[in-house]
Design a protein around this motif. Structure first.
Motif, PDB file in Angstrom:
ATOM      1  N   ALA A   1       0.857  -1.188   0.000  1.00 19.03           N
ATOM      2  CA  ALA A   1       0.000   0.000   0.000  1.00 19.03           C
ATOM      3  C   ALA A   1       0.898   1.244   0.000  1.00 19.03           C
ATOM      4  O   ALA A   1       1.943   1.262   0.656  1.00 19.03           O
ATOM      5  N   LYS A   2       0.483   2.257  -0.723  1.00 21.52           N
ATOM      6  CA  LYS A   2       1.334   3.442  -0.875  1.00 21.52           C
ATOM      7  C   LYS A   2       0.899   4.577   0.055  1.00 21.52           C
ATOM      8  O   LYS A   2      -0.286   4.760   0.325  1.00 21.52           O
ATOM      9  N   TRP A   3       1.868   5.331   0.528  1.00 19.98           N
ATOM     10  CA  TRP A   3       1.610   6.530   1.314  1.00 19.98           C
ATOM     11  C   TRP A   3       2.543   7.641   0.843  1.00 19.98           C
ATOM     12  O   TRP A   3       3.608   7.376   0.274  1.00 19.98           O
ATOM     13  N   SER A   4       2.133   8.873   1.053  1.00 16.34           N
ATOM     14  CA  SER A   4       2.992  10.027   0.756  1.00 16.34           C
ATOM     15  C   SER A   4       2.593  11.174   1.669  1.00 16.34           C
ATOM     16  O   SER A   4       1.411  11.330   2.001  1.00 16.34           O
TER      17      SER A   4
ATOM     18  N   ASP B   1      13.190   1.257   1.158  1.00 14.89           N
ATOM     19  CA  ASP B   1      13.520   2.683   1.203  1.00 14.89           C
ATOM     20  C   ASP B   1      12.286   3.560   1.351  1.00 14.89           C
ATOM     21  O   ASP B   1      11.157   3.163   1.038  1.00 14.89           O
ATOM     22  N   VAL B   2      12.548   4.784   1.804  1.00 18.92           N
ATOM     23  CA  VAL B   2      11.583   5.881   1.783  1.00 18.92           C
ATOM     24  C   VAL B   2      12.182   6.968   0.891  1.00 18.92           C
ATOM     25  O   VAL B   2      13.356   7.331   1.055  1.00 18.92           O
TER      26      VAL B   2
ATOM     27  N   LYS C   1       8.532  16.206   0.260  1.00 18.60           N
ATOM     28  CA  LYS C   1       7.620  15.064   0.192  1.00 18.60           C
ATOM     29  C   LYS C   1       8.335  13.812   0.655  1.00 18.60           C
ATOM     30  O   LYS C   1       9.467  13.541   0.242  1.00 18.60           O
ATOM     31  N   PHE C   2       7.666  13.065   1.525  1.00 16.16           N
ATOM     32  CA  PHE C   2       8.103  11.728   1.909  1.00 16.16           C
ATOM     33  C   PHE C   2       7.135  10.733   1.272  1.00 16.16           C
ATOM     34  O   PHE C   2       5.922  10.957   1.291  1.00 16.16           O
TER      35      PHE C   2
END
Length: 209
Positions: A124-127, A182-183, A194-195
């Motif tokens: 799942a993606k987050w930003s 990684d992040v 942005k992270f």
């Protein structure tokens, strides 16, 4: 001396000034002197009965105001002595600013960690988008030892959480973690950053077996 006589003297003095229009620093000095005189006695500053004298004063003030507008609208050249230096933060102020961004990032990322089917595979993606006007603060947050010199850089998940803090999301009967290797960290000279990365259920690595 009567007020009428004083008024005539002021008019004569103003009219007897140089016929040539002052230029450059002389014009600016005349405008500053006029401003100072008016502000020193705003309620009782004498207003000339001569329309020409009043017009010249207004033109002087308008010209000075326009020159100030142009100075503010023109960005200082690199290395110019007129460039405003950013106040240097004390170590305590720097740490306080870092902690404020750190907490906001932790909270913002955790709020995105809701359950999705892709959480089962940790994909799942987050930003998280944030603002940090001071490059020194962002550099301290990311352990750079100074302002960032990159536009994009990858940090290992462990390294990222050492810097920003542990991040976990709670869902019914389970806990969600930042996954992957990684992040990605992006930085803009405007102060925007942005992270981004992935999250989900804990994914054991080969070393865990």
């Amino acid at each position: 001396m009567s007020s009428a006589a004083a008024k005539r003297k002021n008019d004569e003095t103003a009219a007897a000034g140089p016929s040539k229009k002052p230029r450059g620093n002389a014009a600016q000095a005349a405008a500053v002197a006029l401003v100072n005189s008016i502000l020193a006695n705003p309620k009782e500053y004498p207003i000339s009965a001569s329309e020409e004298v009043v017009r010249k004063s207004l033109v002087t003030l308008a010209t000075y105001a326009r020159s100030l507008e142009q100075q503010l609208a023109t960005p200082p050249a690199t290395g110019s002595s007129t460039q405003v230096a950013r106040p240097v933060k004390s170590p305590a102020e720097l740490e306080a600013a870092v902690e404020k961004i750190r907490r906001a990032a932790q909270s913002g990322i955790k709020k995105q960690m809701s359950w999705k089917p892709s959480c089962k595979t940790g994909s799942a993606k987050w930003s998280y988008d944030g603002i940090c006007p001071d490059p020194e603060v962002f550099g301290a947050l990311m352990g750079l030892g100074g302002p960032p010199t990159f536009k994009m850089k990858k940090f290992s998940v462990d390294q990222f959480q050492d810097l920003v803090g542990p991040i976990e999301g709670s869902v019914r009967y389970d806990t969600l973690y930042i996954t992957g290797k990684d992040v990605t960290v992006r930085w803009s000279d405007t102060g925007e950053f942005k992270f981004s990365g992935t999250y989900g259920k804990w994914q054991p690595s080969k070393e865990d077996y």
